[in-house]
Design a protein around this motif. Structure first.
Motif, PDB file in Angstrom:
ATOM      1  N   CYS A   1       0.830  -1.211   0.000  1.00 36.34           N
ATOM      2  CA  CYS A   1       0.000   0.000   0.000  1.00 36.34           C
ATOM      3  C   CYS A   1       0.860   1.255   0.000  1.00 36.34           C
ATOM      4  CB  CYS A   1      -0.903   0.032   1.228  1.00 36.34           C
ATOM      5  SG  CYS A   1      -2.152  -1.217   1.207  1.00 36.34           S
ATOM      6  N   GLU A   2       1.900   1.207   0.825  1.00 33.66           N
ATOM      7  CA  GLU A   2       2.750   2.381   0.974  1.00 33.66           C
ATOM      8  C   GLU A   2       3.446   2.703  -0.350  1.00 33.66           C
ATOM      9  OE1 GLU A   2       3.670   5.105   4.058  1.00 33.66           O
ATOM     10  OE2 GLU A   2       2.476   3.282   4.186  1.00 33.66           O
ATOM     11  N   LEU A   3       3.952   1.661  -1.017  1.00 36.67           N
ATOM     12  CA  LEU A   3       4.614   1.855  -2.312  1.00 36.67           C
ATOM     13  C   LEU A   3       3.638   2.404  -3.339  1.00 36.67           C
ATOM     14  CD1 LEU A   3       6.914  -1.241  -2.882  1.00 36.67           C
ATOM     15  CD2 LEU A   3       7.588   1.133  -2.576  1.00 36.67           C
ATOM     16  N   PHE A   4       2.442   1.869  -3.306  1.00 38.75           N
ATOM     17  CA  PHE A   4       1.400   2.252  -4.253  1.00 38.75           C
ATOM     18  C   PHE A   4       1.074   3.730  -4.102  1.00 38.75           C
ATOM     19  CE2 PHE A   4      -3.128   1.601  -5.797  1.00 38.75           C
ATOM     20  CZ  PHE A   4      -2.738   1.401  -7.102  1.00 38.75           C
ATOM     21  N   GLU A   5       1.020   4.145  -2.835  1.00 29.50           N
ATOM     22  CA  GLU A   5       0.713   5.545  -2.524  1.00 29.50           C
ATOM     23  C   GLU A   5       1.886   6.447  -2.903  1.00 29.50           C
ATOM     24  OE1 GLU A   5      -2.008   8.295  -0.880  1.00 29.50           O
ATOM     25  OE2 GLU A   5      -2.261   6.137  -1.087  1.00 29.50           O
ATOM     26  N   ALA A   6       3.114   6.026  -2.499  1.00 29.89           N
ATOM     27  CA  ALA A   6       4.293   6.876  -2.686  1.00 29.89           C
ATOM     28  C   ALA A   6       4.622   7.063  -4.164  1.00 29.89           C
ATOM     29  CB  ALA A   6       5.483   6.272  -1.954  1.00 29.89           C
ATOM     30  N   SER A   7       4.327   6.039  -4.977  1.00 30.47           N
ATOM     31  CA  SER A   7       4.698   6.123  -6.382  1.00 30.47           C
ATOM     32  C   SER A   7       3.745   7.029  -7.160  1.00 30.47           C
ATOM     33  CB  SER A   7       4.692   4.741  -6.999  1.00 30.47           C
ATOM     34  OG  SER A   7       3.392   4.228  -6.970  1.00 30.47           O
ATOM     35  N   GLY A   8       2.637   7.425  -6.524  1.00 31.70           N
ATOM     36  CA  GLY A   8       1.688   8.277  -7.223  1.00 31.70           C
ATOM     37  C   GLY A   8       0.756   7.479  -8.127  1.00 31.70           C
ATOM     38  N   LEU A   9       0.923   6.156  -8.163  1.00 31.60           N
ATOM     39  CA  LEU A   9       0.044   5.336  -9.003  1.00 31.60           C
ATOM     40  C   LEU A   9      -1.384   5.399  -8.497  1.00 31.60           C
ATOM     41  CD1 LEU A   9       1.959   2.048  -9.868  1.00 31.60           C
ATOM     42  CD2 LEU A   9       1.218   3.845 -11.403  1.00 31.60           C
ATOM     43  N   SER A  10      -1.558   5.453  -7.170  1.00 31.05           N
ATOM     44  CA  SER A  10      -2.914   5.453  -6.627  1.00 31.05           C
ATOM     45  C   SER A  10      -3.630   6.744  -7.010  1.00 31.05           C
ATOM     46  CB  SER A  10      -2.890   5.265  -5.114  1.00 31.05           C
ATOM     47  OG  SER A  10      -2.454   6.421  -4.469  1.00 31.05           O
ATOM     48  N   ALA A  11      -2.878   7.880  -6.998  1.00 28.48           N
ATOM     49  CA  ALA A  11      -3.491   9.147  -7.392  1.00 28.48           C
ATOM     50  C   ALA A  11      -3.921   9.100  -8.856  1.00 28.48           C
ATOM     51  CB  ALA A  11      -2.511  10.289  -7.155  1.00 28.48           C
ATOM     52  N   MET A  12      -3.056   8.468  -9.694  1.00 28.34           N
ATOM     53  CA  MET A  12      -3.378   8.355 -11.114  1.00 28.34           C
ATOM     54  C   MET A  12      -4.625   7.504 -11.322  1.00 28.34           C
ATOM     55  SD  MET A  12       0.423   8.123 -12.510  1.00 28.34           S
ATOM     56  CE  MET A  12       0.297   6.936 -13.812  1.00 28.34           C
TER      57      MET A  12
END
Lengths: 167, 205
Positions: free
Chosen positions: A52-63
């Motif tokens: 989850c943290e990686l997903f959030e930090a990479s900006g993929l979740s925002a995209m």
């Protein structure tokens, strides 16, 4: 309503005392079981949280949120809820934090906040639950139940948003 | 889970690698820290409830409750194991009350089902739990009250309707797909087997 839980505790303790069961030993045994269980859970938790943290930090979740918002809007779901809906299957604490934010931002009695509350209440952290339940087991064909759960919670979100317009 | 984890991990790591490689390790350790915090919260909840149920087990309350649930349990989960019934009943009771300690019992039940090779029951229990059905959505009501809602509990009815709908839809879909895949496996032309299966499906619902 809040009295239900203490009443259950008192009833069980009293029943145990009447039956001359060692309440203290029994209770600490249960806590020992809880400790072992939490420890066995920790590897799963760590893996899911790292993801989850990686997903959030990479900006993929925002995209993803940006890409999915029009689709949700088409189904009558306010775009403000997109992030909550997408986070919920992955992380319970993450979605709880975001729900709190929605409540503060839009006011607890607003339409958006009420929708968010119902969405939060009628879905579960599907991926996390599947990881915990089936850790170390050989059960096959889990994809179908997971897809069904996700589809059902999406459907209930759409229902909630429609229902709350009239209630 | 394996596929989801691998896919999300590799995609996110690749994006991070391209945009901000120095954030990669802090994000991962931060994840573990969040996991530890969550585990601590969970332990507090589990300790209280498992302590209580351990006392209840010792004086036979859970056994009696499970006895009451047994006929229903046998039909719904197609199981013969009393241990699994007891754990599943405790799990569902905790779910309904929103007690927050349903997971340990669910895991116990899933392992008991595993012993008798009952994949159907494992998946059904998983689906029921994922619908998040609760009689009193206590977390949400508390949060709304804290945020200054005029009537925090008026979310109760819509929430109940929606989670009941989720439960009905997901269980229905699961039983339907289970039925279809069983029929495909059995091959066509064995109508007696199919109609028996349909009866069980109805009872399960």
């Amino acid at each position: 309503m809040a009295a239900v839980i203490p009443v259950i505790f008192i009833a069980v303790m009293a029943a145990a005392a009447i039956k001359r069961v060692n309440v203290y030993a029994g209770f600490s045994e249960g806590v020992e079981g809880a400790l072992k269980f939490t420890l066995s859970l920790l590897p799963c938790l760590a893996a899911v949280f790292i993801m989850c943290e990686l997903f959030e930090a990479s900006g993929l979740s925002a995209m993803l949120v940006k890409a999915a918002a029009p689709a949700f809007e088409f189904m009558g779901v306010p775009p403000e809820l997109t992030k909550l809906i997408l986070i919920k299957p992955l992380s319970g604490s993450g979605s709880l934090a975001y729900l709190t934010k929605i409540l503060q931002e839009y006011g607890a009695d607003s339409y958006i906040a009420r929708c968010a509350c119902v969405c939060y209440g009628s879905s579960e952290t599907v991926f996390y639950v599947s990881a915990v339940y089936f850790a170390g087991l050989k059960t096959k064909g889990l994809l179908r139940p997971i897809v069904i759960c996700l589809a059902a919670s999406l459907l209930s979100t759409v229902c909630a948003c429609a229902l709350l317009k009239v209630m | 889970m394996n596929a989801v984890f691998t896919a999300i991990f590799i995609c996110s790591a690749a994006v991070l690698c391209a945009l901000a490689p120095q954030q990669f390790l802090p994000a991962m350790t931060g994840g573990v820290r969040a996991a530890l915090a969550a585990a601590l919260t969970l332990f507090c909840v589990y300790a209280v409830w498992m302590g209580l149920t351990s006392v209840a087990e010792k004086c036979g309350i859970t056994r009696e409750a499970a006895k009451l649930m047994r006929p229903l349990c046998r039909k719904a989960f197609r199981t013969r194991s009393d241990e699994a019934c007891e754990a599943a009943a405790m799990n569902l009771a905790c779910d309904l009350l929103g007690a927050g300690a349903s997971t340990p019992f669910a895991v116990k039940a899933v392992h008991a089902f595993e012993k008798e090779g009952n994949g159907f029951a494992q998946k059904l229990l998983f689906i029921i739990n994922c619908a998040g059905f609760q009689l009193i959505p206590s977390t949400v009501i508390t949060l709304r009250a804290e945020a200054g809602s005029a009537s925090a509990a008026n979310i109760f009815l819509p929430s109940l309707i929606c989670s009941a709908a989720t439960l009905a839809v997901s269980c229905g879909l699961f039983l339907l797909t289970e039925y279809i895949s069983k029929r495909v496996r059995d091959g066509r032309g064995r109508k007696s087997g199919a109609s028996r299966c349909r009866r069980v499906t109805k009872a399960g619902r």
